[in-house]
Write a protein that holds these residues in place. Structure first.
Motif, PDB file in Angstrom:
ATOM      1  N   GLY A 159       0.707  -1.264  -0.111  1.00 36.72           N
ATOM      2  CA  GLY A 159      -0.098   0.039   0.139  1.00 36.72           C
ATOM      3  C   GLY A 159       0.608   1.316   0.078  1.00 36.72           C
ATOM      4  N   HIS A 160       2.165   1.115  -0.209  1.00 33.94           N
ATOM      5  CA  HIS A 160       2.955   2.373  -0.325  1.00 33.94           C
ATOM      6  C   HIS A 160       3.344   2.771  -1.838  1.00 33.94           C
ATOM      7  N   THR A 161       3.453   4.208  -1.953  1.00 29.76           N
ATOM      8  CA  THR A 161       3.723   4.551  -3.293  1.00 29.76           C
ATOM      9  C   THR A 161       5.287   4.105  -3.632  1.00 29.76           C
ATOM     10  N   MET A 162       5.357   3.540  -4.923  1.00 22.31           N
ATOM     11  CA  MET A 162       6.541   2.836  -5.412  1.00 22.31           C
ATOM     12  C   MET A 162       7.301   3.930  -6.286  1.00 22.31           C
ATOM     13  N   VAL A 163       8.666   3.691  -6.217  1.00 23.51           N
ATOM     14  CA  VAL A 163       9.445   4.452  -6.728  1.00 23.51           C
ATOM     15  C   VAL A 163      10.256   3.909  -7.970  1.00 23.51           C
ATOM     16  N   PRO A 164      10.392   4.336  -8.943  1.00 23.11           N
ATOM     17  CA  PRO A 164      11.075   3.681 -10.447  1.00 23.11           C
ATOM     18  C   PRO A 164      12.407   3.439 -10.032  1.00 23.11           C
ATOM     19  N   ILE A 165      13.127   2.507 -10.491  1.00 20.84           N
ATOM     20  CA  ILE A 165      14.239   2.232 -10.177  1.00 20.84           C
ATOM     21  C   ILE A 165      15.001   1.915 -11.538  1.00 20.84           C
ATOM     22  N   SER A 166      14.291   1.671 -12.679  1.00 21.15           N
ATOM     23  CA  SER A 166      14.650   1.562 -14.115  1.00 21.15           C
ATOM     24  C   SER A 166      13.324   1.582 -14.877  1.00 21.15           C
ATOM     25  N   TRP A 167      13.756   1.458 -16.260  1.00 21.33           N
ATOM     26  CA  TRP A 167      12.365   1.708 -17.145  1.00 21.33           C
ATOM     27  C   TRP A 167      11.487   0.560 -17.034  1.00 21.33           C
ATOM     28  N   GLU A 168      11.771  -0.450 -16.208  1.00 19.54           N
ATOM     29  CA  GLU A 168      10.781  -1.601 -16.225  1.00 19.54           C
ATOM     30  C   GLU A 168      10.826  -2.152 -14.960  1.00 19.54           C
ATOM     31  N   GLU A 169      11.042  -1.433 -13.689  1.00 17.89           N
ATOM     32  CA  GLU A 169      10.626  -1.887 -12.352  1.00 17.89           C
ATOM     33  C   GLU A 169      10.662  -0.830 -11.373  1.00 17.89           C
ATOM     34  N   MET A 170       9.966  -0.841 -10.663  1.00  8.39           N
ATOM     35  CA  MET A 170       9.751  -0.210  -9.213  1.00  8.39           C
ATOM     36  C   MET A 170       9.931  -0.880  -7.954  1.00  8.39           C
ATOM     37  N   ILE A 171      10.310   0.141  -6.993  1.00 14.58           N
ATOM     38  CA  ILE A 171      10.763  -0.393  -5.799  1.00 14.58           C
ATOM     39  C   ILE A 171       9.751   0.076  -4.391  1.00 14.58           C
ATOM     40  N   CYS A 172       9.412  -0.477  -3.635  1.00 13.14           N
ATOM     41  CA  CYS A 172       8.577   0.034  -2.468  1.00 13.14           C
ATOM     42  C   CYS A 172       9.520   0.268  -1.609  1.00 13.14           C
ATOM     43  N   PRO A 173       9.729   1.828  -1.286  1.00 14.97           N
ATOM     44  CA  PRO A 173      10.705   2.251  -0.282  1.00 14.97           C
ATOM     45  C   PRO A 173      10.461   1.603   1.192  1.00 14.97           C
ATOM     46  N   THR A 175       9.200  -1.723   2.191  1.00 18.40           N
ATOM     47  CA  THR A 175       9.333  -3.116   2.375  1.00 18.40           C
ATOM     48  C   THR A 175      10.553  -3.649   1.299  1.00 18.40           C
ATOM     49  N   LYS A 176      10.951  -2.616   0.433  1.00 18.43           N
ATOM     50  CA  LYS A 176      11.996  -2.912  -0.525  1.00 18.43           C
ATOM     51  C   LYS A 176      11.890  -4.164  -1.515  1.00 18.43           C
ATOM     52  N   VAL A 177      10.404  -4.444  -1.745  1.00 20.30           N
ATOM     53  CA  VAL A 177      10.019  -5.457  -2.832  1.00 20.30           C
ATOM     54  C   VAL A 177      10.025  -4.694  -4.159  1.00 20.30           C
ATOM     55  N   VAL A 178      10.625  -5.356  -5.048  1.00 18.95           N
ATOM     56  CA  VAL A 178      10.704  -4.830  -6.520  1.00 18.95           C
ATOM     57  C   VAL A 178       9.594  -5.488  -7.261  1.00 18.95           C
ATOM     58  N   GLU A 179       9.003  -4.538  -8.064  1.00 20.79           N
ATOM     59  CA  GLU A 179       7.750  -4.803  -8.898  1.00 20.79           C
ATOM     60  C   GLU A 179       8.209  -4.635 -10.246  1.00 20.79           C
ATOM     61  N   HIS A 180       7.590  -5.511 -11.215  1.00 22.22           N
ATOM     62  CA  HIS A 180       7.753  -5.162 -12.675  1.00 22.22           C
ATOM     63  C   HIS A 180       6.710  -4.095 -13.041  1.00 22.22           C
ATOM     64  N   ARG A 181       7.007  -2.898 -13.822  1.00 22.08           N
ATOM     65  CA  ARG A 181       6.076  -2.134 -14.558  1.00 22.08           C
ATOM     66  C   ARG A 181       6.856  -1.617 -15.714  1.00 22.08           C
ATOM     67  N   LYS A 182       6.248  -1.041 -16.688  1.00 22.34           N
ATOM     68  CA  LYS A 182       6.810  -0.208 -17.773  1.00 22.34           C
ATOM     69  C   LYS A 182       6.679   1.172 -17.340  1.00 22.34           C
ATOM     70  N   CYS A 183       7.788   1.650 -16.842  1.00 20.87           N
ATOM     71  CA  CYS A 183       8.053   3.039 -16.198  1.00 20.87           C
ATOM     72  C   CYS A 183       7.960   4.139 -17.187  1.00 20.87           C
ATOM     73  N   ALA A 184       7.329   5.195 -16.876  1.00 21.20           N
ATOM     74  CA  ALA A 184       7.491   6.406 -17.624  1.00 21.20           C
ATOM     75  C   ALA A 184       8.883   7.383 -17.107  1.00 21.20           C
ATOM     76  N   LYS A 185       9.668   7.648 -18.264  1.00 22.11           N
ATOM     77  CA  LYS A 185      10.729   8.703 -17.845  1.00 22.11           C
ATOM     78  C   LYS A 185      10.312   9.929 -17.243  1.00 22.11           C
ATOM     79  N   PRO A 186      10.682  10.271 -16.455  1.00 15.64           N
ATOM     80  CA  PRO A 186      10.336  11.783 -15.730  1.00 15.64           C
ATOM     81  C   PRO A 186      10.263  12.820 -16.731  1.00 15.64           C
TER      82      PRO A 186
END
Length: 189
Positions: A159-173, A175-186
């Motif tokens: 339930g926490h806002t995730m932070v992109p760490i690459s163009w295809e992954e985001m991390i929960c700050p 729990t440190k769990v990495v989830e796959h997403r197609k991230c937008a370039k800021p």
């Protein structure tokens, strides 16, 4: 001179003015039937009374067009596409409900055969996409192939806002769990 009126507001007597669009008459009085501006047309002949009408102000309407950037919320996914509810077109919020779909082949520009929708989007994600086609009667076709398109907001399973760490992954700050997403370039705002 124009005046803003509300539905049910008395405008004049039927002996003074004729009812026209946006108005109605009852018991010898003319009333507004919509919110708008009261306008009196004095260009009547000598035999006719001037007419009164209520004109609604035209609001800017946001309708997706080919090439426009949209922001939408993923409402469901299946193996072939993700369905979005379009919330914003350009920078104008939508008043109507529009739906769009991002097909597997429109997620990114390269390696289209390796894409899995559930590794790119999840229900509840907020996505920036480009309209590539007017689609069918139900949905616009959208694409996230551009670098600035993709997930711009996602929540982790915790339930926490995730932070992109690459163009295809985001991390929960938290729990440190990495989830796959197609991230937008800021983008710079």
């Amino acid at each position: 001179m124009s005046t803003i009126v509300c539905p049910g507001q008395r405008l004049a007597s039927v002996r003074e003015l004729q009812a026209s669009s946006g108005t109605y008459h009852r018991d010898g009085q003319v009333y507004a039937s919509i919110v708008g501006t009261k306008e009196v047309d004095e260009d009547a002949s000598k035999d006719e009374l001037p007419t009164v009408r209520v004109v609604r102000k035209k609001d800017a309407s946001s309708v997706p067009e080919i090439g426009s950037m949209i922001t939408g919320k993923v409402i469901r996914i299946n193996p072939r596409f993700a369905t979005l509810s379009i919330m914003i077109v350009g920078s104008v919020p939508c008043r109507e409900n529009f739906q769009g779909i991002i097909r597997v082949q429109d997620v990114r520009a390269t390696e289209k055969d390796k894409i899995q929708i559930y590794r790119s989007f999840r229900p509840g994600d907020i996505v920036r996409a480009q309209v590539i086609s007017l689609g069918d009667a139900r949905s616009y076709y959208l694409s996230t192939a551009l670098n600035e398109c993709g997930v711009i907001f996602a929540q982790s399973v915790a339930g926490h806002t995730m932070v992109p760490i690459s163009w295809e992954e985001m991390i929960c700050p938290y729990t440190k769990v990495v989830e796959h997403r197609k991230c937008a370039k800021p983008t710079a705002t």
